[in-house]
Write an enzyme that holds these catalytic residues in place. Structure first.
Site, short mmCIF file in Angstrom:
data_model
loop_
_atom_site.label_atom_id
_atom_site.label_comp_id
_atom_site.label_asym_id
_atom_site.label_seq_id
_atom_site.Cartn_x
_atom_site.Cartn_y
_atom_site.Cartn_z
N LEU A 255 0.88 -1.17 0.00
CA LEU A 255 0.00 0.00 0.00
C LEU A 255 0.91 1.22 0.00
CD1 LEU A 255 -3.05 0.61 0.09
CD2 LEU A 255 -2.88 0.74 2.57
N ASP A 256 0.69 2.13 -0.93
CA ASP A 256 1.58 3.28 -1.08
C ASP A 256 1.78 4.03 0.23
OD1 ASP A 256 1.66 2.70 -3.77
OD2 ASP A 256 0.14 4.18 -4.30
#
Length: 240
Positions: A92-93
């Site tokens: 997840l960024d």
């Protein structure tokens, strides 16, 4: 040994995997079939209980267990909350938040992340501007991103419009790098904020606050696994 000390031992070159010094903390190994030595002594993991945790990752944390630039990682986030040695499933960024799975169960991780499983991942994206009906239909069919990747069909619906901004629920089945942001970029609609709100049968309501951690029950794990097994791969989709 604590998670932080274990990571440092690997970085210091004190760990060997199958006869080779390993300095990459996120290397995926199967303890049952690998020889893992710490300072020359073999480590045993045979009695380690399999666990799966659902984590609500806040903005600003890397989806990594360590970082040579000193940025905040998942190790920092779960310190004192998870006692087992775990790794993250997928990514997840750093500038996104929401759900991420962490486990020490390699079989479950492979099942959830394998392209054939096509686990649904739903996000809420707040973007600048609004998509017209033709844009929405294009997302539902699949679009070609700027890097040439063709996305699989997605589910998307407008949740609300707020002046110059709009909020969408979008569900995808793959994990191409920054896929949601890149989809909206195709239509020149930059993403302002992005939250992953579900992974398969798991909802963010289980861990509603940033930083929340929940150990999943056997029933919750079984439901997630069964959802992965029911799906069949789409032709041409080879990306996680």
């Amino acid at each position: 040994m604590s998670r932080r000390k274990s990571t440092q031992a690997i970085l210091d070159g004190r760990v060997k995997v199958n006869g080779r010094i390993e300095t990459y903390p996120r290397l995926d190994v199967t303890p049952e079939s690998s020889e893992i030595l710490l300072d020359g002594s073999r480590l045993s993991f045979s009695g380690e209980e399999k666990v799966v945790y659902l984590v609500n990752k806040p903005i600003g944390y890397l989806s990594a267990m360590s970082d040579d630039r000193g940025r905040k990682t998942l190790t920092d986030l779960i310190d004192g909350k998870i006692k087992e040695r775990v790794f993250h499933v997928g990514r997840l960024d750093q500038d996104s938040c929401g759900l991420i799975l962490m486990t020490n169960d390699g079989d479950l991780a492979n099942l959830v992340s394998h392209p054939a499983s096509e686990i649904e991942k739903t996000y809420v994206a707040r973007v600048k501007g609004i998509l017209d009906d033709r844009d929405l239909q294009a997302v539902k069919i699949g679009v070609t991103l700027n890097d040439g990747f063709k996305t699989s069909p997605a589910k998307i619906r407008l949740l609300r419009s707020e002046g110059n901004f709009s909020k969408y629920s979008i569900t995808i089945y793959e994990g191409h790098k920054r896929e949601i942001r890149e989809i909206f970029k195709v239509f020149n609609k930059p993403v302002v904020s992005l939250v992953r709100v579900s992974i398969g049968t798991l909802s963010i309501s289980l861990v509603p606050n940033p930083g929340d951690v929940k150990r999943l029950s056997r029933k919750e794990i079984d439901l997630l696994s069964k959802g992965a097994q029911k799906r069949t791969p789409r032709k041409g989709n080879k990306n996680l």
